[in-house]
Design an enzyme around this catalytic site. Sequence first.
Site, PDB file in Angstrom:
ATOM      1  N   HIS A  63      20.973  35.156  14.524  1.00 44.52           N
ATOM      2  CA  HIS A  63      19.992  34.797  13.998  1.00 44.52           C
ATOM      3  C   HIS A  63      21.402  33.395  14.075  1.00 44.52           C
ATOM      4  CE1 HIS A  63      23.564  36.235  10.712  1.00 44.52           C
ATOM      5  NE2 HIS A  63      23.219  34.611   9.849  1.00 44.52           N
ATOM      6  N   HIS A  65      22.805  30.718  11.922  1.00 45.85           N
ATOM      7  CA  HIS A  65      23.626  29.763  11.500  1.00 45.85           C
ATOM      8  C   HIS A  65      24.608  29.709  12.102  1.00 45.85           C
ATOM      9  CE1 HIS A  65      22.451  31.291   6.803  1.00 45.85           C
ATOM     10  NE2 HIS A  65      21.919  30.831   7.139  1.00 45.85           N
ATOM     11  N   ASP A  67      27.786  29.636  12.811  1.00 47.24           N
ATOM     12  CA  ASP A  67      28.632  31.276  13.420  1.00 47.24           C
ATOM     13  C   ASP A  67      28.001  32.741  13.612  1.00 47.24           C
ATOM     14  OD1 ASP A  67      27.318  31.514  11.181  1.00 47.24           O
ATOM     15  OD2 ASP A  67      29.239  33.046  10.124  1.00 47.24           O
ATOM     16  N   HIS A 141      19.137  38.963   4.906  1.00 49.89           N
ATOM     17  CA  HIS A 141      19.905  38.021   4.766  1.00 49.89           C
ATOM     18  C   HIS A 141      18.946  36.640   3.661  1.00 49.89           C
ATOM     19  CE1 HIS A 141      22.938  36.193   4.923  1.00 49.89           C
ATOM     20  NE2 HIS A 141      23.210  35.059   6.785  1.00 49.89           N
ATOM     21  N   ASP A 208      24.606  39.420   9.152  1.00 51.35           N
ATOM     22  CA  ASP A 208      24.981  39.510   7.614  1.00 51.35           C
ATOM     23  C   ASP A 208      23.597  39.871   7.098  1.00 51.35           C
ATOM     24  OD1 ASP A 208      27.145  37.775   8.895  1.00 51.35           O
ATOM     25  OD2 ASP A 208      25.989  35.666   8.080  1.00 51.35           O
ATOM     26  N   HIS A 266      33.719  39.802  10.157  1.00 50.70           N
ATOM     27  CA  HIS A 266      32.779  39.300   9.593  1.00 50.70           C
ATOM     28  C   HIS A 266      33.572  38.591   7.992  1.00 50.70           C
ATOM     29  CE1 HIS A 266      29.240  36.480   7.718  1.00 50.70           C
ATOM     30  NE2 HIS A 266      29.438  35.894   9.081  1.00 50.70           N
TER      31      HIS A 266
END
EC number: 3.1.26.11
Length: 306
Positions: A63, A65, A67, A141, A208, A266
């Site tokens: 995804h 995001h 990080d 998520h 995530d 993570h």
Amino acid sequence: MSCRELIVLGCSSQQPTRTRNQGAYLFRWNNEGLLFDPGEGTQRQFIFANIAPTVVSRIFISHFHGDHCLGLGSMLMRLNLDKVTHPIHCYYPASGKKYFDRLRYGTIYHETIHVIEHPIDREGIVEDFGSFRIEARRLDHLVDTLGWRITEPDTIKFIPEKIKACGLRGPIMQDLLRDKQITINGKTLYLKDLSYVRKGDSVAVISDSLPCQSVIDLARDARIMLCESTYLEEHRHLAKSHYHMTAKQAATQALAAGAQQLVLTHFSARYLNSREFELEAKEIFPNVFAAEEFRSYSFPKNPPSK
């Protein structure tokens, strides 16, 4: 590249710490380099790991995001600088196409590498190219997020002593593989009696997500389940509100899936000692490791099913 291993290049969530970089994970397997979720600074992590970035052949973005993707652009530029001649396949949620483009074309450089994009807009098998079968499923998520299952094909192996006893050799072996049986001097020989199947290995990469059925499906009988565990149980309320898992929840999912090995990653920057994650998860799932940067987690070939 005959090794079969996961190398952790980073294991921090959201922001790096003094001891942990943003996440990035490299599977070296079947002459391929599979890079998952390259966070900021991934290119430099390759240097510390003493691994040439040119081993990378496929990049997976779960995804968009930061990080999980901020290292994408610099990795592509590095591969371009190194003049790699093999294609670079990139897999990512189709809904994030605009973010992929921004990362890929965010600066001025002359792109000469062959990048093949695979924007994923469905669940299930998204590619099967012989060496591997790639499966994607949506995770639970805050944004469109994919989990991955990579599986190598089953292979048929001859039993040497039986082949020798039958006097088989040369091109006729290929006939036996193709036709499943051959007839010699009036006697029919069957492939199933002279061979065994080595079941192909699978690995699962879970970024995530809250605990969900997709996690279990992806990790079913996986040799390695690489799974996020952002929080410990004492902060389970934060895991729920931010759509993440605790170490205990990740272990519970691994147990339900029948995974062979769990690697947690993570970790929130609030935790200084990642060993706490391992201890929490071990109460549920014994074969678990808290990811350590530059550590290798190997998965030798499965024993044959004879």
